[in-house]
Design an enzyme around this catalytic site. Sequence first.
Site, PDB file in Angstrom:
ATOM      1  N   ASP A   1       0.871  -1.162   0.000  1.00 55.46           N
ATOM      2  CA  ASP A   1       0.000   0.000   0.000  1.00 55.46           C
ATOM      3  C   ASP A   1       0.921   1.228   0.000  1.00 55.46           C
ATOM      4  O   ASP A   1       2.135   1.093   0.217  1.00 55.46           O
ATOM      5  CB  ASP A   1      -0.855  -0.048   1.276  1.00 55.46           C
TER       6      ASP A   1
ATOM      7  N   ASP B   1      -0.237   5.177   0.871  1.00 53.03           N
ATOM      8  CA  ASP B   1      -0.538   6.217   1.861  1.00 53.03           C
ATOM      9  C   ASP B   1      -0.616   5.640   3.273  1.00 53.03           C
ATOM     10  O   ASP B   1      -1.356   4.679   3.521  1.00 53.03           O
ATOM     11  CB  ASP B   1      -1.871   6.895   1.516  1.00 53.03           C
TER      12      ASP B   1
HETATM   13  O1  LIG Z   1      -3.612   3.962   1.379  1.00 55.12           O
HETATM   14  P1  LIG Z   1      -3.645   4.036  -0.100  1.00 55.12           P
HETATM   15  O2  LIG Z   1      -2.248   4.129  -0.702  1.00 55.12           O
HETATM   16  O3  LIG Z   1      -4.475   2.986  -0.759  1.00 55.12           O
HETATM   17  O4  LIG Z   1      -4.306   5.467  -0.507  1.00 55.12           O
HETATM   18  C1  LIG Z   1      -5.655   5.717  -0.354  1.00 55.12           C
HETATM   19  C2  LIG Z   1      -6.010   7.166  -0.235  1.00 55.12           C
HETATM   20  O5  LIG Z   1      -5.509   7.894  -1.294  1.00 55.12           O
HETATM   21  C3  LIG Z   1      -5.618   7.755   1.088  1.00 55.12           C
HETATM   22  O6  LIG Z   1      -6.315   7.166   2.152  1.00 55.12           O
HETATM   23 MG   LIG Z   2      -2.865   3.215   3.154  1.00 55.61          MG
END
Ligand SMILES: O=P(O)(O)OC[C@H](O)CO
Ligand SMILES: [Mg+2]
Length: 241
Positions: A20, A22
């Site tokens: 992942d 963020d």
């Molecule tokens: O956590 P991620 O990388 O899937 O990012 C999701 C959104 O952009 C932020 O929560």
């Molecule tokens: Mg994330």
Amino acid sequence: MANSSAAVSVRKPITHVVFDMDGLLLDTENFYTQVQEIILARYNRTFDWNLKAKMMGMKAIEAARVFVEDTGISDSLSAEQFLLEREEMLRDLFPSSDLMPGASRLIRHLHAKGVPFGLATGSHRRHFELKTHKHGDIFSLMHHVVLGDDPEVKQGKPSPDIFLAAAKRFEGGPVDSSNILVFEDAPSGVLAAKNAGMSVVMVPDPRLDKSFHDAADQVLNSLLDFNPSEWGLPPFEDNRS
Ligand SMILES: O=P(O)(O)OC[C@H](O)CO
Ligand SMILES: [Mg+2]
């Protein structure tokens, strides 16, 4: 059930890793929190971790709908308007995104050992470019990147779409889900990976309610605490673990 050490005996060997972004590799979740607090203050409401837990990991428009509905401001602010309102603030913040502790070490280690890894982030292309602006050296090591606005990602996390797309795009893919280890910080992301049949190491923000830990296979305070040997991956050669 989450455990501090992985029950490796019943697992198939991990051959591939999906990260992942963020809140897991990049310290960007606080930017979202900051901006959402500012917007809610205009409506005399406060942002809390129950709402944060629901929104994090989702695609922008899906998170926006949750935001305006849960806070009861949807009559005054639509999900689309909310995205426009927060955009200018986020655009200023994202280029200063920093890596989370241990992110660079783990990625460089897997790369050096020839373990294939990719990225699966709910972020869309424009935000991805802004957030990774300073970190091209790390993100260029990903075998592939699947973004929230990818045509194959029909629904955001907790749907398995994004992780199944990531599994397909490895060399010689699709890789069997049982051979994939996912690193996630968000409840929706952990569920998405489990819905895709993968193993998940969760590295949650300490403010997240601990009930969300239960769905993960392993919960760590930091990527620095990850022990590759517990998952059949090559061990670190430095002294950190
Ligand atoms: O956590 P991620 O990388 O899937 O990012 C999701 C959104 O952009 C932020 O929560
Ligand atoms: Mg994330």
